[in-house]
Design a protein around this motif. Structure first.
Motif, short mmCIF file in Angstrom:
data_model
loop_
_atom_site.label_atom_id
_atom_site.label_comp_id
_atom_site.label_asym_id
_atom_site.label_seq_id
_atom_site.Cartn_x
_atom_site.Cartn_y
_atom_site.Cartn_z
N GLU A 296 0.84 -1.20 0.00
CA GLU A 296 0.00 0.00 0.00
C GLU A 296 0.87 1.25 0.00
OE1 GLU A 296 -3.97 -1.18 2.43
OE2 GLU A 296 -2.17 -0.90 3.64
N PRO A 297 1.16 1.81 -1.16
CA PRO A 297 1.97 3.02 -1.18
C PRO A 297 1.10 4.22 -0.80
CG PRO A 297 1.44 2.32 -3.43
CD PRO A 297 0.73 1.38 -2.50
N THR A 298 1.56 5.06 0.14
CA THR A 298 0.80 6.26 0.49
C THR A 298 1.52 7.50 -0.02
OG1 THR A 298 1.95 6.56 2.58
CG2 THR A 298 -0.01 5.19 2.63
N GLY A 299 2.63 7.31 -0.70
CA GLY A 299 3.39 8.46 -1.18
C GLY A 299 4.54 8.76 -0.25
N SER A 300 4.21 9.12 1.01
CA SER A 300 5.29 9.44 1.93
C SER A 300 5.95 8.17 2.45
CB SER A 300 4.75 10.26 3.10
OG SER A 300 3.79 9.52 3.80
N GLU A 301 5.23 7.10 2.46
CA GLU A 301 5.82 5.83 2.88
C GLU A 301 5.10 4.69 2.15
OE1 GLU A 301 5.09 5.72 7.10
OE2 GLU A 301 3.19 4.72 6.77
N THR A 302 5.66 3.50 2.30
CA THR A 302 5.02 2.34 1.68
C THR A 302 4.73 1.33 2.77
OG1 THR A 302 6.42 2.72 -0.22
CG2 THR A 302 5.20 0.65 -0.16
N GLN A 303 3.46 0.95 2.88
CA GLN A 303 3.12 -0.07 3.87
C GLN A 303 3.05 -1.41 3.17
OE1 GLN A 303 -0.41 1.16 5.93
NE2 GLN A 303 0.51 3.07 6.59
N VAL A 304 3.70 -2.40 3.78
CA VAL A 304 3.76 -3.73 3.19
C VAL A 304 3.26 -4.72 4.22
CG1 VAL A 304 5.27 -5.51 2.25
CG2 VAL A 304 5.73 -3.10 1.75
N VAL A 305 2.32 -5.57 3.83
CA VAL A 305 1.93 -6.68 4.68
C VAL A 305 2.73 -7.88 4.21
CG1 VAL A 305 0.05 -8.13 5.50
CG2 VAL A 305 -0.37 -5.72 4.97
N ALA A 306 3.54 -8.43 5.10
CA ALA A 306 4.39 -9.56 4.73
C ALA A 306 4.13 -10.72 5.67
CB ALA A 306 5.85 -9.14 4.80
N GLU A 307 4.48 -11.94 5.24
CA GLU A 307 4.18 -13.11 6.03
C GLU A 307 5.42 -13.96 6.18
OE1 GLU A 307 0.45 -14.92 4.94
OE2 GLU A 307 1.25 -16.89 5.45
N PHE A 308 5.72 -14.36 7.41
CA PHE A 308 6.77 -15.36 7.61
C PHE A 308 6.41 -16.24 8.79
CE2 PHE A 308 8.13 -11.74 10.15
CZ PHE A 308 8.46 -12.32 11.37
N ALA A 309 6.82 -17.50 8.72
CA ALA A 309 6.56 -18.48 9.77
C ALA A 309 5.08 -18.47 10.19
CB ALA A 309 7.45 -18.23 10.98
N GLY A 310 4.20 -18.22 9.21
CA GLY A 310 2.77 -18.25 9.52
C GLY A 310 2.26 -17.00 10.21
#
Lengths: 350, 319
Positions: A296-310
């Motif tokens: 989710e890019p907001t311009g000033s920052e980029t939010q990323v939903v990431a997954e590891f180990a469930g």
């Protein structure tokens, strides 16, 4: 102006206990915000300060005087309501002057006080309008004007911005803060919006289920939340929580090891909750490989939903991330910004 | 592969609309067809009788004898008729006294019910009782309450030793007038109380709290917040109440039939009395028609005097 002191205040409606012994000290001229989810008792507490609800036990004092049995109008406070509570049949001028009219103030005093308040709030052009002819932000300002005219010792605000649209809310937030800096009147402000609390308060009181969870300056709460509730409530997007154990001076979740800043107060093998804010993840080629689920890019920052180990975690990066869903991104937490909480009690460990 | 076998290639078929469907799509036709039943009912049951009544008032029609156009003769006669003039005066008195009583008591009840009293919904139901009782039944009951011989009020007072002879509720003009006002008030209170209660409940409690913080006493809150905010609904309820009371028929006709010596006749009962039992249809119609200006004036007065305030203008969103 005056300080407000709330000592071991309890409130019960019949058998339902709303407040379980609340202690809050508001210093002279301070801007204190009561924040918490719906039903946490913050509005009830404010209404008790105003005198609109009785106090079941404990004491509330304003300017050193216990006001438990003092009528609302004798408490020398002014309140701004969520729906503004403007008298629809009175003009802006009459709305602001109502308390003075009731007190039979001389016309000159009335004109001077209303004129000053209208001046401060930029309402001079609107004095002869009726509330219906005003926009939401203007009504909000009239409600504040009515409070200013009374020259009270304490301002009380009950979710004053929740009826405004997002843009106006940000603007009025600034205006209220600015007003407080000019008038320096002791203020108690209730909101459920943690951004409002963070941006406006000198001191925040986080409440939940009729208890105070933590009291402190906004950035103190942000940097050192006392427990899981405050950690999750303050900050947007919310802090990530991972459940696991301490192993060899690091935090073990699944088959991953995450670094710790300090191991003070924790023992080997102890079950803990590992808290890390989204902006405290860094991109690092030697970090944990995580699968990108959402960008989710907001311009000033980029939010990323990431997954590891469930586990799903939210990361916020200042740099622009071009990763697409399904790709692998290597991330690592900043060990200095890790929060550890006891898994059993939810209290802060380190 | 044909197009029908592959579900991704299916398209919704467009059938030609029938003539009837087309007709119902025509807006003008639709408006006409939807309004027709209501217009028909209004024409047959409202416009025609009203028109006929006005026409009759300009004739000397009698029951069973078609009349001729006499112009304003009926009205000229009525202006010299002591009974009619007395009736007009009595109707105004009846309306004014009963309306004042209904509003004073109705507002008081509404204010009580707006507080947090125990058994509120039960009380509200009880208050509605007089209104849901058929008027004729309550009129007959009042007839017995006011009965010269069997009045329960006289009975109770006599047994308490407070009086030695029965009350004469309906025997003299003034006793009868006041008795009817009481009966009408009893019957009209529920409408006023429930309507005003609805109005009171639209006033946001935070306005009272704000006024309390502004230093208003209970009386000041009532006078400066409740009353002005209640004015619009008060105007509507007042209008209806005046109209109903002015045009009352059942209570008076069932309890006194206009007596004693025509002193309690209302315009409606007198119109009926002269027109049907008295067979003078034209004259009865003239009496009924002369109610119209009074009703129009009453409506206009309450509409302009107390309704439609300046502060009600402007946008309606979330005041």
């Amino acid at each position: 102006m005056a300080e407000v002191s709330i000592r071991d205040v309890r409130k019960a409606f019949g058998a339902t206990q709303i407040l379980h012994g609340v202690n809050v000290e508001v210093a002279d001229g301070e801007f204190v915000i009561l924040v918490g989810p719906s039903g946490c008792g913050k509005s009830t507490l404010l209404r008790m300060i105003a005198g609109l609800e009785n106090i079941s036990s404990g004491d509330i004092s304003i300017g050193g005087r216990v006001v438990n049995n003092v009528a609302p109008k004798e408490r020398d406070i002014a309140m701004v309501f969520q729906n503004y509570a403007l008298y629809p049949h009175m003009t802006v001028r009459e709305n602001m002057a109502f308390s003075l009219i009731l007190a039979k103030a001389p016309k000159a005093v009335l004109e001077q006080k209303v004129g000053r308040a209208a001046d401060i709030l930029g309402l001079t052009q609107l004095l002869d309008r009726y509330p219906r002819q005003l926009s939401g932000g203007q009504r909000q300002r009239v409600a504040m004007g009515r409070a200013i005219v009374r020259d009270p010792q304490v301002f009380l605000f009950d979710e004053p911005l929740s009826n405004l649209d997002a843009k106006l809310r940000v603007q009025m937030r600034g205006e209220i803060k600015d007003l407080h800096q000019r008038l320096r009147t002791t203020t108690v402000y209730v909101t459920h919006d943690q951004i409002e609390a963070m941006t406006m308060a000198d001191k925040i009181v986080v409440m939940q289920g009729g208890n105070v969870e933590q009291i402190g300056a906004p950035l103190d709460l942000y940097d050192r939340p006392a427990n899981l509730f405050v950690a999750g409530f303050i900050g947007s997007p919310a802090m990530n929580f991972l459940k696991g154990r301490i192993q060899g001076g690091a935090f073990r979740v699944g088959d991953m090891l995450l670094p710790l800043g300090s191991t003070r107060g924790v023992a080997e093998g102890m079950p803990v909750v590992y808290g890390i804010r989204p902006e405290h993840w860094r991109l690092d080629d030697g970090g944990i490989p995580a699968t990108v689920r959402l960008v989710e890019p907001t311009g000033s920052e980029t939010q990323v939903v990431a997954e590891f180990a469930g586990h799903r975690v939210v990361c916020a990066f200042r740099e622009r991330v071009t990763a697409r869903p399904g790709e692998i991104l290597c991330i690592t937490p900043d060990p200095a910004c890790v929060h550890l909480f006891d898994d059993a009690t939810g209290m802060r460990l380190a | 592969m044909s197009a029908h076998a592959d579900p991704t290639l299916w398209v919704r078929s467009r059938s030609k609309p029938s003539a009837l469907a087309k007709l119902f799509d025509n807006k003008t036709f639709l408006i006409f067809i939807c309004l027709a039943p209501a217009l028909g009912l209004l024409l047959v049951f409202l416009t025609y009788p009203l028109g006929l009544g006005i026409y009759l008032s300009f004739t000397d029609t009698q029951l069973g004898k078609p009349g001729v156009w006499v112009g304003l003769e009926n009205f000229q006669y009525l202006l010299t008729d002591r009974v009619f003039l007395n009736t007009v005066w009595n109707t105004i008195f009846y309306t004014a006294a009963a309306t004042a009583a209904k509003f004073a008591l109705g507002l008081w009840l509404a204010l009580l019910l707006n507080e947090n009293v125990p058994l509120k919904s039960l009380l509200r139901a009880i208050i509605l009782l007089p209104w849901i009782t058929p008027t004729v039944l309550s009129a007959i009951a009042f007839g017995w309450i006011y009965d010269p011989q069997f009045s329960i009020i006289s009975y109770v007072f006599k047994h308490l030793g407070l009086i030695s002879t029965n009350f004469d509720f309906l025997g003299t003009p003034w006793h009868a007038r006041w008795s009817l006002v009481v009966a009408n008030t009893w019957r009209g209170i529920p409408f006023v109380a429930i309507s005003l209660l609805a109005g009171l409940q639209t006033i946001s409690p935070s306005l009272y709290e704000a006024a309390m913080l502004d230093g208003a006493s209970g009386w000041q809150r009532f006078r400066r917040v409740t009353v002005p905010l209640l004015m619009p609904i008060l105007a509507v309820v007042l209008t209806f109440s005046v109209l109903f009371t002015f045009a009352d028929f059942q209570l008076v006709y069932a309890i006194t039939r206009g007596g004693p010596i025509n002193s309690t006749h209302l315009m409606a009962t007198l119109a009926f009395q002269r027109g049907i039992p008295g067979a003078a249809l034209g004259e009865g119609a003239a009496i009924a028609v002369s109610m119209i200006p009074f009703l129009v004036i009453a409506t206009l007065f309450s509409y302009f005097a107390v309704g439609n305030r300046k502060w009600q203008q402007g946008s309606d969103d979330d005041v």
